[in-house]
Write a protein that holds these residues in place. Structure first.
Motif, PDB file in Angstrom:
ATOM      1  N   ARG A  69      44.114  -9.122 -48.187  1.00 26.24           N
ATOM      2  CA  ARG A  69      44.769 -10.241 -47.500  1.00 26.24           C
ATOM      3  C   ARG A  69      44.510 -11.561 -48.234  1.00 26.24           C
ATOM      4  O   ARG A  69      45.386 -12.429 -48.290  1.00 26.24           O
ATOM      5  N   ALA A  70      43.308 -11.709 -48.781  1.00 26.68           N
ATOM      6  CA  ALA A  70      42.943 -12.975 -49.421  1.00 26.68           C
ATOM      7  C   ALA A  70      43.473 -13.094 -50.846  1.00 26.68           C
ATOM      8  O   ALA A  70      43.516 -14.192 -51.398  1.00 26.68           O
ATOM      9  N   SER A  71      43.877 -11.979 -51.442  1.00 25.61           N
ATOM     10  CA  SER A  71      44.317 -12.009 -52.839  1.00 25.61           C
ATOM     11  C   SER A  71      45.755 -12.512 -52.943  1.00 25.61           C
ATOM     12  O   SER A  71      46.613 -12.148 -52.137  1.00 25.61           O
ATOM     13  N   ASP A  72      46.005 -13.334 -53.959  1.00 27.58           N
ATOM     14  CA  ASP A  72      47.350 -13.853 -54.197  1.00 27.58           C
ATOM     15  C   ASP A  72      48.077 -13.124 -55.326  1.00 27.58           C
ATOM     16  O   ASP A  72      49.254 -13.333 -55.546  1.00 27.58           O
ATOM     17  N   SER A  73      47.363 -12.290 -56.046  1.00 26.46           N
ATOM     18  CA  SER A  73      47.975 -11.651 -57.208  1.00 26.46           C
ATOM     19  C   SER A  73      47.602 -10.181 -57.293  1.00 26.46           C
ATOM     20  O   SER A  73      47.390  -9.648 -58.378  1.00 26.46           O
ATOM     21  N   LEU A  74      47.512  -9.521 -56.140  1.00 31.57           N
ATOM     22  CA  LEU A  74      47.109  -8.127 -56.141  1.00 31.57           C
ATOM     23  C   LEU A  74      48.124  -7.253 -56.862  1.00 31.57           C
ATOM     24  O   LEU A  74      47.768  -6.417 -57.692  1.00 31.57           O
ATOM     25  N   THR A  75      49.406  -7.443 -56.549  1.00 29.68           N
ATOM     26  CA  THR A  75      50.437  -6.612 -57.171  1.00 29.68           C
ATOM     27  C   THR A  75      50.445  -6.785 -58.678  1.00 29.68           C
ATOM     28  O   THR A  75      50.568  -5.807 -59.428  1.00 29.68           O
ATOM     29  N   GLU A  76      50.332  -8.050 -59.136  1.00 31.64           N
ATOM     30  CA  GLU A  76      50.318  -8.280 -60.582  1.00 31.64           C
ATOM     31  C   GLU A  76      49.140  -7.586 -61.243  1.00 31.64           C
ATOM     32  O   GLU A  76      49.270  -6.991 -62.331  1.00 31.64           O
ATOM     33  N   ARG A  77      47.977  -7.637 -60.601  1.00 25.17           N
ATOM     34  CA  ARG A  77      46.803  -6.993 -61.190  1.00 25.17           C
ATOM     35  C   ARG A  77      46.917  -5.466 -61.175  1.00 25.17           C
ATOM     36  O   ARG A  77      46.465  -4.793 -62.099  1.00 25.17           O
ATOM     37  N   VAL A  78      47.547  -4.912 -60.122  1.00 20.57           N
ATOM     38  CA  VAL A  78      47.771  -3.471 -60.084  1.00 20.57           C
ATOM     39  C   VAL A  78      48.694  -3.050 -61.220  1.00 20.57           C
ATOM     40  O   VAL A  78      48.447  -2.044 -61.914  1.00 20.57           O
ATOM     41  N   ILE A  79      49.752  -3.822 -61.428  1.00 25.14           N
ATOM     42  CA  ILE A  79      50.687  -3.502 -62.511  1.00 25.14           C
ATOM     43  C   ILE A  79      50.011  -3.641 -63.872  1.00 25.14           C
ATOM     44  O   ILE A  79      50.150  -2.777 -64.750  1.00 25.14           O
ATOM     45  N   GLU A  80      49.261  -4.723 -64.047  1.00 25.01           N
ATOM     46  CA  GLU A  80      48.651  -4.997 -65.344  1.00 25.01           C
ATOM     47  C   GLU A  80      47.541  -4.015 -65.686  1.00 25.01           C
ATOM     48  O   GLU A  80      47.446  -3.542 -66.829  1.00 25.01           O
ATOM     49  N   ARG A  81      46.700  -3.667 -64.703  1.00 27.23           N
ATOM     50  CA  ARG A  81      45.518  -2.853 -64.993  1.00 27.23           C
ATOM     51  C   ARG A  81      45.716  -1.365 -64.746  1.00 27.23           C
ATOM     52  O   ARG A  81      44.987  -0.543 -65.314  1.00 27.23           O
TER      53      ARG A  81
END
Length: 334
Positions: free
Chosen positions: A181-193
């Motif tokens: 909930r607190a993360s603003d870039s979870l999707t980007e990090r999932v895609i990147e990593r």
């Protein structure tokens, strides 16, 4: 020293020698604790006077021979206990019972503390009976799993362990949900990593799945597909104005029928060749190139997709929490 199993297989004679020594030490512990208890009561005036009145000869003997030398007698017991620790440590090293030679005093901490000449520490020596029972169980002389006390302790130990692990798991899952909930870039990090490092494998897997799915579907429905192609060609020719004019000419019906059969055969062979060709390297490369060209577009993240991804992960964790909340021990014991 190489790692060895926790309880190596020893000859029966050695195991019985261990059992005999354990019984001897336990006997000394019982005698020592009994003396400690009796001597403590002997110091109380009412009990002292009662013993003197009831058994004056025993009172005189105990007071002169044992009580006056009690510290010396107690130190004799302590010397046996220290010798037991040193001997057990030496045997454990010789048998390579533990992973490292210095593990023995930590594993048998109750024996080490029992050497301290204080009644409270001496009581820890009673735990030696646990080691003895375990050895007898391993030799098959007793079966503690059928004991009521063992089943009782095992049951509530299992319940306690499950409840503690469930509470820890719920706390961890809740913390993960808060991080999502607190993360603003979870999707980007999932895609990147996670996704991008496996892009080639994912594209290859997509191509294989597509090839397998289409191939199996075509094999199971080939007759229906061919019938649909024939019906489509026939209906198209019937509805064509040019074919209708051709039918009014002499020999037009025969020409139309021949044309319909020829077109149906061509269309069926075309579909056959097309769908059978999906197993070729050329088709697989075409699918992989197509998937590769659209992969980055498919992974484009906006506010909506980011919110959907977070909600999916959050709901999955919530489902896991519901599963963890289920008290499985009730199903086992009730």
């Amino acid at each position: 020293m190489p790692a060895r199993e926790r309880y190596p297989h020893l000859p029966k004679a050695v195991e019985y020698a261990h059992i005999g020594w354990d019984f001897f030490i336990l006997t000394l512990v019982v005698i020592n604790l009994s003396l400690l208890l009796f001597d403590s009561l002997f110091l109380l005036d009412p009990i002292n006077q009662g013993i003197a009145n009831l058994a004056p000869g025993f009172h005189t003997f105990y007071d002169d021979v044992i009580h006056s030398r009690f510290i010396t007698i107690d130190l004799v017991f302590v010397s046996f206990f220290i010798a037991d620790v040193l001997l057990g440590w030496s045997i454990a090293i010789a048998e390579r019972r533990y992973h490292r030679w210095f593990f023995y005093p930590f594993v048998h901490w109750y024996d080490v503390l029992g050497c301290i000449p204080l009644a409270g520490f001496r009581l820890l020596r009673i735990l030696r009976v646990v080691s003895l029972i375990n050895r007898l169980h391993r030799l098959g002389l007793i079966d503690v799993t059928h004991w009521y006390i063992y089943q009782f302790v095992a049951k509530y130990y299992d319940i306690l362990l499950e409840e503690l692990s469930d509470r820890i798991a719920l706390r961890l899952l809740g913390n993960v949900q808060q991080q999502i909930r607190a993360s603003d870039s979870l999707t980007e990090r999932v895609i990147e990593r996670v996704i991008m490092p496996r892009k080639a494998q994912l594209i290859h897997e997509i191509a294989q799945r597509l090839e397998s799915t289409i191939g199996k579907a075509y094999q199971h429905n080939r007759q229906s597909i061919m019938a649909a192609i024939s019906d489509l060609v026939s209906r198209t020719l019937r509805e064509s104005p040019e074919i209708q004019r051709l039918n009014r000419l002499p020999m037009g019906q025969q020409a139309t029928s021949a044309m319909e059969a020829s077109l149906s055969g061509v269309a069926q062979r075309l579909v056959d060749e097309l769908l059978l060709g999906i197993h070729s390297d050329e088709f697989r490369q075409l699918v992989e190139r197509t998937a590769d060209s659209g992969f980055d577009t498919w992974l484009t993240v906006d506010e909506g997709s980011n919110r959907v991804t977070e909600q999916v992960l959050y709901d999955v964790l919530e489902m896991l929490k519901d599963q963890v909340r289920h008290q499985g021990w009730k199903d086992r014991y009730e």
